[in-house]
Scaffold this active site. Structure first.
Site, mmCIF file in Angstrom:
data_model
loop_
_atom_site.group_PDB
_atom_site.id
_atom_site.type_symbol
_atom_site.label_atom_id
_atom_site.label_comp_id
_atom_site.label_asym_id
_atom_site.label_seq_id
_atom_site.Cartn_x
_atom_site.Cartn_y
_atom_site.Cartn_z
ATOM 1 N N CYS A 71 10.846 8.863 -5.258
ATOM 2 C CA CYS A 71 9.950 7.709 -5.248
ATOM 3 C C CYS A 71 10.009 6.995 -3.896
ATOM 4 O O CYS A 71 11.077 6.595 -3.447
ATOM 5 C CB CYS A 71 10.348 6.740 -6.364
ATOM 6 S SG CYS A 71 9.412 5.207 -6.314
ATOM 7 N N CYS A 74 11.428 3.181 -4.196
ATOM 8 C CA CYS A 74 12.827 2.860 -4.487
ATOM 9 C C CYS A 74 13.530 2.586 -3.154
ATOM 10 O O CYS A 74 13.100 3.064 -2.112
ATOM 11 C CB CYS A 74 13.501 4.040 -5.204
ATOM 12 S SG CYS A 74 13.184 4.096 -6.984
ATOM 13 N N HIS A 170 4.829 -1.853 -9.107
ATOM 14 C CA HIS A 170 4.321 -2.398 -7.840
ATOM 15 C C HIS A 170 2.872 -2.838 -8.004
ATOM 16 O O HIS A 170 2.198 -2.445 -8.949
ATOM 17 C CB HIS A 170 4.412 -1.355 -6.722
ATOM 18 C CG HIS A 170 3.399 -0.249 -6.829
ATOM 19 N ND1 HIS A 170 3.489 0.750 -7.780
ATOM 20 C CD2 HIS A 170 2.258 0.001 -6.130
ATOM 21 C CE1 HIS A 170 2.453 1.576 -7.647
ATOM 22 N NE2 HIS A 170 1.679 1.141 -6.665
ATOM 23 N N GLN A 172 -0.635 -4.426 -5.365
ATOM 24 C CA GLN A 172 -1.211 -4.282 -4.033
ATOM 25 C C GLN A 172 -1.896 -5.573 -3.603
ATOM 26 O O GLN A 172 -2.231 -6.415 -4.436
ATOM 27 C CB GLN A 172 -2.238 -3.146 -4.019
ATOM 28 C CG GLN A 172 -1.635 -1.807 -4.403
ATOM 29 C CD GLN A 172 -2.681 -0.710 -4.360
ATOM 30 O OE1 GLN A 172 -3.156 -0.350 -3.292
ATOM 31 N NE2 GLN A 172 -3.053 -0.210 -5.518
HETATM 32 ZN ZN LIG Z 1 10.975 3.965 -7.546
#
Ligand SMILES: [Zn+2]
Length: 354
Positions: A71, A74, A170, A172
């Site tokens: 990822c 991370c 997350h 944006q």
């Molecule tokens: Zn991640």
């Protein structure tokens, strides 16, 4: 927010750590051999519809659903280097490597809500959610200062059904070099209503009407959430601060302090709409803020007439079934909603946290 640290990634993109602790040290360098992505965003104006399309061909090569151990959102661990150079973080914001808008035509940023890959926004603590609000607010302030930027849009797409290509929690931020079409529509309605009523604010009128009706979902001292009269989506909630403000920068301390509790409750209710055993509800959460550019074309309307609010909606209409934007919606912009807004509001009250 207690501490903010700005740094640069190996290819020159900006990255900002937002920390809850004032003794956080964020001095790890990006050790990746990264070359600047060639960005070719272009904004094209549709003369017939009067709106704009961002053409961004470089995005086809972007990372698509990588395994959790690769990822890019991370924190970096040992030799596993990600977009975030440090080995931990609270909230981090950085320029998107594959932006839809770039160069002289705006900017796209990624907001990582937490370093914990396995959670959702709804799992954050109030303290963490408050830090995200601080980051949204700070980025709105900074991006609005860029010469090309006219509007700042903070949002979250949640769930693969919405087209999310990274599992890490997350959102944006898009900084547009123009006023977005939906905002322009609202500003036009505001102008017409002001003119027709001799000065009444349409946002105030709508909020007053909704508060007296049957579609209220949640009320607190400083916030109100309701399903709008003409909801476009099966489950759609609009969250307004009681005191009208044009943008996140103008929210007062009391409203800011109460936001995490209210928003987390709404997100948790969204995950309960379809009952036990259903996968997490895919949703879009979209902050509507007044544009920073000229409002000259919306006669009689000032920035302060606009009402900051968040629109939260899901494209799931019932267990296992998605609402697709088909002929009427995609072809004509006429939405067909299978869930009566009053029923949606009732359901969203039923699933309140006890
Ligand atoms: Zn991640």
């Amino acid at each position: 927010m207690v501490k903010k640290t700005s740094t640069r990634l190996a290819d020159g993109r900006e990255l900002i750590y937002y920390d809850l602790r004032d003794d956080a040290v964020r001095d790890a360098a990006d050790r990746r051999p990264l070359e600047r992505t060639v960005t070719t965003s272009e904004i094209r104006h549709d003369e017939l519809l009067g709106d704009r399309v961002a053409v961004a061909s470089h995005r086809q090569g972007r990372t698509y659903l990588p395994p959790a151990d690769q990822c890019p959102l991370c924190p970096s661990q040992g030799e596993r280097l990600s977009e975030i150079p440090d080995s931990s973080y609270d909230v981090v914001v950085f320029e998107n490597r594959f932006p839809s808008l770039a160069g002289g035509v705006g900017r796209c940023e990624v907001v990582c809500f937490t370093s914990d890959h396995s959670v959702s926004f709804a799992d954050l603590t109030e303290e963490q959610a408050g830090l995200v609000l601080d980051a949204w607010t700070d980025r709105t302030a900074e991006l609005s200062q860029l010469p090309a930027v006219e509007q700042v849009f903070c949002f979250e797409n949640r769930g693969q059904e919405i087209g999310v290509t990274l599992g890490h929690p997350h959102g944006q931020i898009y900084a547009y070099p123009f006023t977005a079409p939906r905002t322009a529509l609202m500003l036009r309605s505001l102008a017409a209503h002001k003119e027709a009523t001799g000065g009444e604010n349409l946002f105030d009128a709508v909020l007053e009407r909704e508060l007296a009706g049957e579609r209220v979902v949640l009320e607190s001292d400083h916030w109100v959430a309701f399903v709008p009269y003409a909801a476009h989506w099966p489950y759609e909630v609009h969250l307004y601060p009681r005191r009208r403000v044009p943008d996140l920068l103008a929210l007062d301390d009391a409203a800011r302090a109460e936001f995490p509790e209210v928003y987390l409750e709404l997100l948790r209710r969204f995950d309960r709409i379809f009952g036990e055993g259903e996968p997490p509800t895919p949703y879009i959460a979209a902050w509507h803020q007044a544009p920073f550019g000229s409002l000259a074309e919306f006669e009689g309307v000032n920035r302060d007439d606009f009402a900051l609010h968040l629109e939260l909606f899901t494209i799931r209409r019932t267990s296992g079934k998605l609402k697709f934007l088909a002929g009427s919606e995609s072809g004509m912009n006429v939405f067909i909603n299978d869930v009566p807004p009053e029923a949606a509001a009732r359901r969203l009250r039923e699933v309140a946290s006890s």
